[in-house]
Enzyme design. Structure first.
Site, mmCIF file in Angstrom:
data_model
loop_
_atom_site.group_PDB
_atom_site.id
_atom_site.type_symbol
_atom_site.label_atom_id
_atom_site.label_comp_id
_atom_site.label_asym_id
_atom_site.label_seq_id
_atom_site.Cartn_x
_atom_site.Cartn_y
_atom_site.Cartn_z
ATOM 1 N N HIS A 17 0.836 -1.207 0.000
ATOM 2 C CA HIS A 17 0.000 0.000 0.000
ATOM 3 C C HIS A 17 0.869 1.256 0.000
ATOM 4 C CE1 HIS A 17 -3.166 -2.553 2.321
ATOM 5 N NE2 HIS A 17 -3.632 -2.390 1.101
ATOM 6 N N LYS A 41 -17.170 -6.839 5.974
ATOM 7 C CA LYS A 41 -15.898 -7.436 6.377
ATOM 8 C C LYS A 41 -15.713 -7.323 7.886
ATOM 9 C CE LYS A 41 -13.438 -6.695 2.056
ATOM 10 N NZ LYS A 41 -12.279 -6.098 1.392
ATOM 11 N N ARG A 90 -2.090 -6.329 -8.262
ATOM 12 C CA ARG A 90 -0.996 -7.245 -7.938
ATOM 13 C C ARG A 90 -0.868 -8.388 -8.920
ATOM 14 N NH1 ARG A 90 -3.221 -7.866 -2.072
ATOM 15 N NH2 ARG A 90 -4.962 -7.239 -3.359
ATOM 16 N N SER A 128 -2.892 -7.656 2.994
ATOM 17 C CA SER A 128 -3.190 -7.507 4.421
ATOM 18 C C SER A 128 -3.568 -8.857 5.029
ATOM 19 C CB SER A 128 -4.341 -6.516 4.625
ATOM 20 O OG SER A 128 -3.972 -5.240 4.180
HETATM 21 P P1 ADP Z 1 -9.871 -3.622 -0.557
HETATM 22 O O1 ADP Z 1 -10.668 -4.358 0.450
HETATM 23 O O2 ADP Z 1 -10.566 -2.380 -1.071
HETATM 24 O O3 ADP Z 1 -9.300 -4.458 -1.672
HETATM 25 P P2 ADP Z 1 -7.147 -3.462 0.465
HETATM 26 O O4 ADP Z 1 -6.681 -2.726 1.662
HETATM 27 O O5 ADP Z 1 -6.979 -4.938 0.426
HETATM 28 O O6 ADP Z 1 -8.655 -3.033 0.288
HETATM 29 O O7 ADP Z 1 -6.443 -2.876 -0.838
HETATM 30 C C1 ADP Z 1 -6.577 -1.535 -1.202
HETATM 31 C C2 ADP Z 1 -5.969 -1.326 -2.572
HETATM 32 O O8 ADP Z 1 -4.567 -1.559 -2.522
HETATM 33 C C3 ADP Z 1 -6.482 -2.290 -3.654
HETATM 34 O O9 ADP Z 1 -6.544 -1.584 -4.885
HETATM 35 C C4 ADP Z 1 -5.438 -3.361 -3.707
HETATM 36 O O10 ADP Z 1 -5.391 -3.999 -4.960
HETATM 37 C C5 ADP Z 1 -4.180 -2.536 -3.457
HETATM 38 N N1 ADP Z 1 -3.096 -3.335 -2.921
HETATM 39 C C6 ADP Z 1 -3.105 -4.130 -1.837
HETATM 40 N N2 ADP Z 1 -1.896 -4.720 -1.646
HETATM 41 C C7 ADP Z 1 -1.102 -4.282 -2.653
HETATM 42 C C8 ADP Z 1 0.267 -4.541 -3.049
HETATM 43 N N3 ADP Z 1 1.037 -5.388 -2.369
HETATM 44 N N4 ADP Z 1 0.735 -3.914 -4.149
HETATM 45 C C9 ADP Z 1 -0.076 -3.081 -4.850
HETATM 46 N N5 ADP Z 1 -1.355 -2.802 -4.549
HETATM 47 C C10 ADP Z 1 -1.868 -3.393 -3.465
#
Ligand code: ADP
Length: 161
Positions: A17, A41, A90, A128
């Protein structure tokens, strides 16, 4: 002023992130990292805890702020006058769902663009949920999250159990 929002669960914020935040912050005048309060969630960290961690680990960016929102991301984007919604990609597995969301959002609010930033290769495996799984079994997440988040995970899993 060009403003973008970077919405997500951020439960908790990871190095993946942070990399997206850093890159998006150079493309826009202002970036709001927005924690979505998704009732579907069951998060490990409260919205307040997540916001606090994001603020702390992004404090060196002077154009990045944090916020939280309920409901549709596009509505929040319009409320803030954002030009774009930033999302990270990703893997191909992210694509289908993101594609659908981007098209739906475009239909709802044509003026708001969704911009995808490709993960950095070394962060492509970080999520996460994987971070929480590793931390819950006492594994080291030092390479996956900022030190503050590592500490908060330790507090959650070790001290609260
Ligand atoms: P959500 O529940 O909205 O997917 P996340 O916190 O899992 O929330 O992810 C938020 C954003 O960050 C999403 O667009 C996700 O694809 C991106 N993201 C999460 N991990 C990574 C990573 N390792 N590299 C790039 N983007 C990421």
């Amino acid at each position: 002023m060009r403003l973008a929002i970077y919405p997500g669960s951020f439960d908790p914020v990871t190095n993946g992130h942070l990399d997206i935040i850093e890159r998006a912050a150079t493309l826009f005048d202002r970036l709001i990292v927005a924690v979505s309060m998704n009732p579907g969630k069951k998060p490990l960290f409260t919205v307040e805890e997540r916001l606090q961690m994001i603020s702390e680990v992004t404090r060196h960016f002077d154009n990045v702020t944090t916020d939280s929102y309920k409901g549709l991301t596009v509505n929040f984007a319009c409320e803030k006058n954002a030009k774009a919604i930033i999302r990270g990609l990703r893997a191909i597995s992210d694509f289908e769902n993101e594609f659908m969301m981007a098209l739906t959002n475009k239909k709802l609010k044509p003026a708001v663009e969704t911009i995808f930033l490709m993960t950095r290769a070394e962060y492509s495996f970080i999520s996460s949920s994987a971070v929480k799984e590793v931390a819950s079994f006492g594994g080291c997440v030092g390479e996956l999250v900022p030190p503050l988040v590592q500490k908060r995970l330790r507090d959650k899993y070790i001290n609260e159990n």
